[in-house]
Enzyme design. Structure first.
Site, PDB file in Angstrom:
ATOM      1  N   GLU A  37       0.792  -1.242   0.000  1.00  0.00           N
ATOM      2  CA  GLU A  37       0.000   0.000   0.000  1.00  0.00           C
ATOM      3  C   GLU A  37       0.821   1.288   0.000  1.00  0.00           C
ATOM      4  O   GLU A  37       0.547   2.209   0.767  1.00  0.00           O
ATOM      5  CB  GLU A  37      -0.962  -0.002   1.210  1.00  0.00           C
ATOM      6  CG  GLU A  37      -1.916  -1.175   1.206  1.00  0.00           C
ATOM      7  CD  GLU A  37      -2.927  -1.142   2.354  1.00  0.00           C
ATOM      8  OE1 GLU A  37      -2.841  -0.261   3.219  1.00  0.00           O
ATOM      9  OE2 GLU A  37      -3.810  -2.019   2.364  1.00  0.00           O
ATOM     10  N   HIS A  49     -10.354  -6.075  -2.374  1.00  0.00           N
ATOM     11  CA  HIS A  49     -11.425  -5.817  -1.410  1.00  0.00           C
ATOM     12  C   HIS A  49     -12.500  -5.055  -2.188  1.00  0.00           C
ATOM     13  O   HIS A  49     -12.313  -3.885  -2.514  1.00  0.00           O
ATOM     14  CB  HIS A  49     -10.923  -4.957  -0.248  1.00  0.00           C
ATOM     15  CG  HIS A  49      -9.877  -5.642   0.585  1.00  0.00           C
ATOM     16  ND1 HIS A  49     -10.143  -6.780   1.315  1.00  0.00           N
ATOM     17  CD2 HIS A  49      -8.573  -5.351   0.801  1.00  0.00           C
ATOM     18  CE1 HIS A  49      -9.047  -7.163   1.956  1.00  0.00           C
ATOM     19  NE2 HIS A  49      -8.074  -6.315   1.660  1.00  0.00           N
ATOM     20  N   GLU A  86      -6.178 -10.638  -1.253  1.00  0.00           N
ATOM     21  CA  GLU A  86      -6.998 -10.374  -0.048  1.00  0.00           C
ATOM     22  C   GLU A  86      -8.476 -10.331  -0.408  1.00  0.00           C
ATOM     23  O   GLU A  86      -9.242  -9.522   0.129  1.00  0.00           O
ATOM     24  CB  GLU A  86      -6.572  -9.051   0.615  1.00  0.00           C
ATOM     25  CG  GLU A  86      -5.090  -9.000   0.950  1.00  0.00           C
ATOM     26  CD  GLU A  86      -4.666  -7.776   1.755  1.00  0.00           C
ATOM     27  OE1 GLU A  86      -5.540  -7.065   2.298  1.00  0.00           O
ATOM     28  OE2 GLU A  86      -3.447  -7.538   1.838  1.00  0.00           O
ATOM     29  N   ASN A  88       2.093  -5.112  -3.209  1.00  0.00           N
ATOM     30  CA  ASN A  88       0.680  -5.419  -2.938  1.00  0.00           C
ATOM     31  C   ASN A  88      -0.104  -4.133  -2.645  1.00  0.00           C
ATOM     32  O   ASN A  88       0.375  -3.270  -1.893  1.00  0.00           O
ATOM     33  CB  ASN A  88       0.627  -6.340  -1.706  1.00  0.00           C
ATOM     34  CG  ASN A  88      -0.725  -6.955  -1.440  1.00  0.00           C
ATOM     35  OD1 ASN A  88      -1.315  -7.568  -2.321  1.00  0.00           O
ATOM     36  ND2 ASN A  88      -1.215  -6.806  -0.207  1.00  0.00           N
ATOM     37  N   ASP A 101     -12.227 -10.237  -0.876  1.00  0.00           N
ATOM     38  CA  ASP A 101     -13.522 -10.293  -0.189  1.00  0.00           C
ATOM     39  C   ASP A 101     -14.480  -9.350  -0.916  1.00  0.00           C
ATOM     40  O   ASP A 101     -14.061  -8.330  -1.455  1.00  0.00           O
ATOM     41  CB  ASP A 101     -13.439 -10.017   1.325  1.00  0.00           C
ATOM     42  CG  ASP A 101     -12.691  -8.766   1.726  1.00  0.00           C
ATOM     43  OD1 ASP A 101     -12.494  -7.857   0.890  1.00  0.00           O
ATOM     44  OD2 ASP A 101     -12.301  -8.661   2.908  1.00  0.00           O
TER      45      ASP A 101
HETATM   46  C1  XIL Z   1      -6.327  -6.165   8.389  1.00  0.00           C
HETATM   47  C2  XIL Z   1      -6.641  -7.337   9.306  1.00  0.00           C
HETATM   48  O1  XIL Z   1      -7.567  -8.174   8.671  1.00  0.00           O
HETATM   49  C3  XIL Z   1      -7.192  -6.835  10.619  1.00  0.00           C
HETATM   50  O2  XIL Z   1      -7.291  -7.926  11.551  1.00  0.00           O
HETATM   51  C4  XIL Z   1      -6.300  -5.755  11.215  1.00  0.00           C
HETATM   52  O3  XIL Z   1      -6.913  -5.212  12.348  1.00  0.00           O
HETATM   53  C5  XIL Z   1      -6.044  -4.651  10.212  1.00  0.00           C
HETATM   54  O4  XIL Z   1      -5.492  -5.218   9.025  1.00  0.00           O
HETATM   55  N1  XIL Z   1      -5.071  -4.503   3.750  1.00  0.00           N
HETATM   56  C6  XIL Z   1      -4.047  -5.329   4.192  1.00  0.00           C
HETATM   57  C7  XIL Z   1      -4.273  -6.202   5.365  1.00  0.00           C
HETATM   58  O5  XIL Z   1      -2.997  -5.403   3.551  1.00  0.00           O
HETATM   59  O6  XIL Z   1      -3.115  -6.389   6.133  1.00  0.00           O
HETATM   60  C8  XIL Z   1      -5.386  -5.677   6.234  1.00  0.00           C
HETATM   61  O7  XIL Z   1      -5.634  -6.648   7.247  1.00  0.00           O
HETATM   62  C9  XIL Z   1      -6.620  -5.388   5.417  1.00  0.00           C
HETATM   63  C10 XIL Z   1      -6.340  -4.331   4.390  1.00  0.00           C
END
Ligand code: XIL
Length: 298
Positions: free
Chosen positions: A127, A205, A232, A169, A234
């Protein structure tokens, strides 16, 4: 294949889940995990605040628990994440300049060395690009150490673990937009200058829909000579959820260099997204329509 992992494997891909170490004592969770997935990502346990809570003091208990479970089940492990503006330990948040740069590179070296040979792919940098139309870097303490912090991190990671695939990422990079194009230009530059980068992770996401140019975006990165991974995934619950999961899955399979898919949790109750119910298993551990659509698409 009758499970996500087996079906993905038949297509030469992995299918993974993000997991927190403490849920390895939840038997329903572990039953689903072991049955369906052949890759895992530590949801928090390999982040900077977890692995180096005090400068120079490294703690791997949570990460090791996840890694050992994965190895005992023959699952591969994605390493997440060596450097990120978020979830930094307090001591790093308060640092700047050369001291922070040296601490960050030392962190990359130490953690990647500790896990050498055991990580399939590392999110070396997470990020680092800004949202919106600038296409530029996100402001952060790491960015303020100099624009070359990302390439320095990738070079340190390569030296520490030459066998791991090294990924950049990010999120909101799923379609072709200013942010994903900024990353695309960085990757192209890294490849041209021999900076060691092997893969780009698309967090994915999503709200309720998939960008129409999702597959085209994955393909343009693959065409630069890097693997792409969905890291990631969802997608918010709604009438389109199953269809959206199928679309993402089909896009990965259509891109030869898309090597795997990771969902960010197992059951809706495991999700970081509160009441979005964005995952493949419901709160009782039952397969959702999104599960069936994903399996059918594989
Ligand atoms: C999130 C986790 O799922 C949570 O448990 C934590 O509190 C915060 O981070 N992008 C990412 C992940 O790269 O590491 C994040 O994970 C979600 C967004």
């Amino acid at each position: 294949g009758t499970t996500l992992g087996a079906a993905a494997a038949e297509k030469g891909r992995y299918f993974g889940a993000a997991i927190p170490a403490f849920k390895l004592s939840d038997s329903q969770f572990v039953t689903i995990l072991n049955r369906e997935f052949n890759s895992v990502t530590a949801e928090n346990e390999m982040k900077w605040d977890a692995t180096e809570p005090q400068q120079g003091v490294f703690t791997y208990a949570g990460g090791d628990r996840i890694l050992n479970h994965a190895r005992s089940q023959g699952m591969s492990v994605r390493g997440h994440a060596l450097l990120w503006h978020a979830q930094q330990p307090g001591w790093a948040q308060n640092m700047s300049g050369t001291a922070l740069r040296n601490a960050a590179i030392n962190h990359v070296t130490r953690v990647a060395t500790y896990y050498r040979g055991k990580i399939h792919s590392w999110d070396v940098v997470n990020e680092a690009f800004a949202d919106g139309g600038s296409g530029g870097r996100r402001d952060s303490n790491l960015q303020r150490t100099g624009n070359d912090w990302i390439e320095a991190a990738f070079r340190a990671a390569r030296a520490a673990d030459p066998g791991a695939k090294l990924c950049y990422n990010d999120y909101n990079t799923d379609g072709i937009n200013a942010k994903s194009t900024g990353i695309y230009n960085m990757v192209r530059d890294f490849k041209a200058r021999g900076v060691p980068i092997d893969c780009v992770g698309f967090q994915t996401h999503l709200g309720t829909t998939v960008p129409g140019d999702y597959q085209a975006n994955l393909q343009r990165f693959a065409d630069l000579g890097v693997d792409v991974q969905i890291t990631e995934l969802d997608i918010a619950q709604g009438s389109n959820q199953a269809n959206a999961y199928a679309q993402v899955t089909r896009a990965c399979l259509a891109v030869a260099r898309c090597t795997g898919i990771t969902v960010w949790g197992v059951r809706d109750s495991d999700s970081w997204r509160g009441n979005d119910n964005p995952l493949l298993f419901d709160r009782s551990g039952n397969k959702k329509p999104a599960y069936t659509a994903t399996l059918d698409a594989l």
